[in-house]
Write an enzyme that holds these catalytic residues in place. Structure first.
Site: not given
Ligand code: FAD
Length: 388
Positions: A372, A140, A249, A138, A288
């Site tokens: 990240e 990300g 960062n 919930g 080209q």
């Molecule tokens: C292969 C993989 C490896 C990973 N490894 C790690 C790890 O080692 N450790 C860890 O902690 N996490 C890890 N992650 C998690 C990753 O960091 C998150 O998936 C990422 O931060 C996005 O979060 P979410 O998937 O919940 O997407 P969401 O936050 O639900 O985002 C969905 C969409 O909404 C957009 N969005 C959300 N908020 C806003 C806003 N305020 N303004 C504009 N657009 C917005 C996003 O840009 C995105 O396009 C990993 C993910 C993957 C897929």
């Protein structure tokens, strides 16, 4: 190895002698030891143990760990070079090494107590993989809305909750886990903990079946009343948000390096292929239109590399780099997507099948815009900085 900032009279991509030697040796290793395994690792979604052991022997699992703790005693920039060199061959290995160095070891070096460093740094340099657990189902982008709780009980904290998407989880022996000790305080309750594999109440959940970087494990972590000693708090109680923000960062410069390496790898394949492939009686590289596409891709890769090196150099020099790191993450990930897509086009039908390497690199590139901090979040950071 020592940190060196090159004089401005040299090209921005010119490496110091030790950096060049290090970078070359990592690439040679990747070419010799990793390349033959890439397809199999992608198909089986697994990195062989023997390869992981060789990565430790090579010294890329503890690049910034001081020599007194058994590491390479090198700089963050060296870590970036290693991630780039490995990702030219396999971005899955790139991210394994990236998380180990730019997130886990980096956090321990900055916030670990002397006891923590003595205990963990030699292991991380020798045989133990680290993972970094912030995200949840919930939370990300809104990472600080996490639901994982840490409740104080005597000499311990008891962790309950679930983490999702955790890179290296399948192989890791040490996890940096973020949990909230005081939800009423909001993000000011977030605390970072060091949790060992095998801790009571801690288990590894489902392993994700992914589009790209398939050999890199991505799993759920489950904490069911998992007790950890109070001494396992990394940094201060309630300051975990700072640990998370500051390591990420820096970490995203490493992701930039992964994307540059990946794009460079795809460009290399495209150049080789277009010189070999003949249509209309000559190599397609002689058209080209093809030359211009390759030239544009090479320009993209050069720009992307400059941005990564600049952000990493700023970080090592102790100068502000927040905007540059966000810019490098968004730009490099877009370059990786563009260049791998072009590589597939230039391979024609052969680009669309698994017998050639560019299909995999195209799939691998997509993650750069997600983890990240998604691209939208990077733009948010950049906008905040430039608008003041
Ligand atoms: C292969 C993989 C490896 C990973 N490894 C790690 C790890 O080692 N450790 C860890 O902690 N996490 C890890 N992650 C998690 C990753 O960091 C998150 O998936 C990422 O931060 C996005 O979060 P979410 O998937 O919940 O997407 P969401 O936050 O639900 O985002 C969905 C969409 O909404 C957009 N969005 C959300 N908020 C806003 C806003 N305020 N303004 C504009 N657009 C917005 C996003 O840009 C995105 O396009 C990993 C993910 C993957 C897929």
């Amino acid at each position: 190895m020592t940190t060196k900032i090159e004089p401005a009279s040299r090209a921005l991509t010119t490496l110091a002698e030790d950096e060049q030697l290090f970078c070359d040796s990592v690439y040679e290793f990747a070419d010799r030891e990793i390349r033959p395994l890439v397809r199999e690792m992608d198909e089986h979604a697994k990195i062989p143990r023997e390869l992981i052991a060789k990565l430790f022997d090579l010294g890329v699992m503890g690049i910034e760990v001081p020599e007194s703790y058994g590491g390479g005693g090198a700089s963050f920039f060296h870590a970036v070079l290693a991630v780039e060199a490995l990702s030219r061959v396999d971005p899955s290995i790139g991210v394994l090494v990236d998380v180990q160095n730019t997130l886990v070891i980096n956090a321990l070096l900055r916030w670990g107590t002397e006891e923590m460093r003595r205990r963990w740094l030699p292991k991380l340099a020798a045989d133990t993989i680290g993972a970094y657990a912030l995200s949840e189902a919930g939370s990300g982008s809104d990472a600080f809305a996490m639901g994982t709780r840490a409740v104080a009980r005597g000499d311990e904290y008891v962790l309950t909750g679930r983490k999702l998407w955790i890179t290296n989880a399948n192989e890791a022996g040490l996890f940096i886990v973020f949990a909230n000790v005081n939800p009423d305080a909001g993000y000011r309750g977030i605390t970072a903990f060091l949790v060992e594999r095998g801790a009571p109440g801690f288990s590894i959940g489902k392993k994700e079946d992914k589009l790209g970087i398939r050999a890199s494990s991505t799993c759920e972590l489950i904490f069911e009343e998992c007790p950890v000693p109070r001494t396992s708090v990394l940094g201060e109680v309630g300051k975990g948000y700072k640990v998370a923000i500051e390591t990420l960062n820096e970490g995203r410069i490493g992701i930039g390096a992964q994307m540059v390496g990946l794009a460079q790898g795809a460009l290399h394949h495209a150049i080789q292929y277009t010189k070999d492939r003949r249509q209309f009686g000559k190599p397609i590289a002689e058209f080209q239109a093809v030359q211009h596409q390759l030239a544009r891709a090479a320009t993209d890769v050069e720009c992307a590399r400059l941005m990564v090196y600049n952000a990493a150099r700023l970080r090592d020099a102790g100068l502000p780099f927040l905007t540059e790191a966000a810019m490098c993450k968004i730009f490099t990930s877009e370059v990786a997507e563009r260049v791998t897509s072009l590589a597939i086009n230039l391979f024609g039908g052969y680009g669309f099948v698994k017998d050639y390497p560019v299909e995999k690199l195209y799939r691998d590139a997509k993650i750069g815009q997600i983890y990240e901090g998604t691209s939208n979040l990077q733009l948010q950071t950049i906008a905040k900085q430039i608008l003041g």
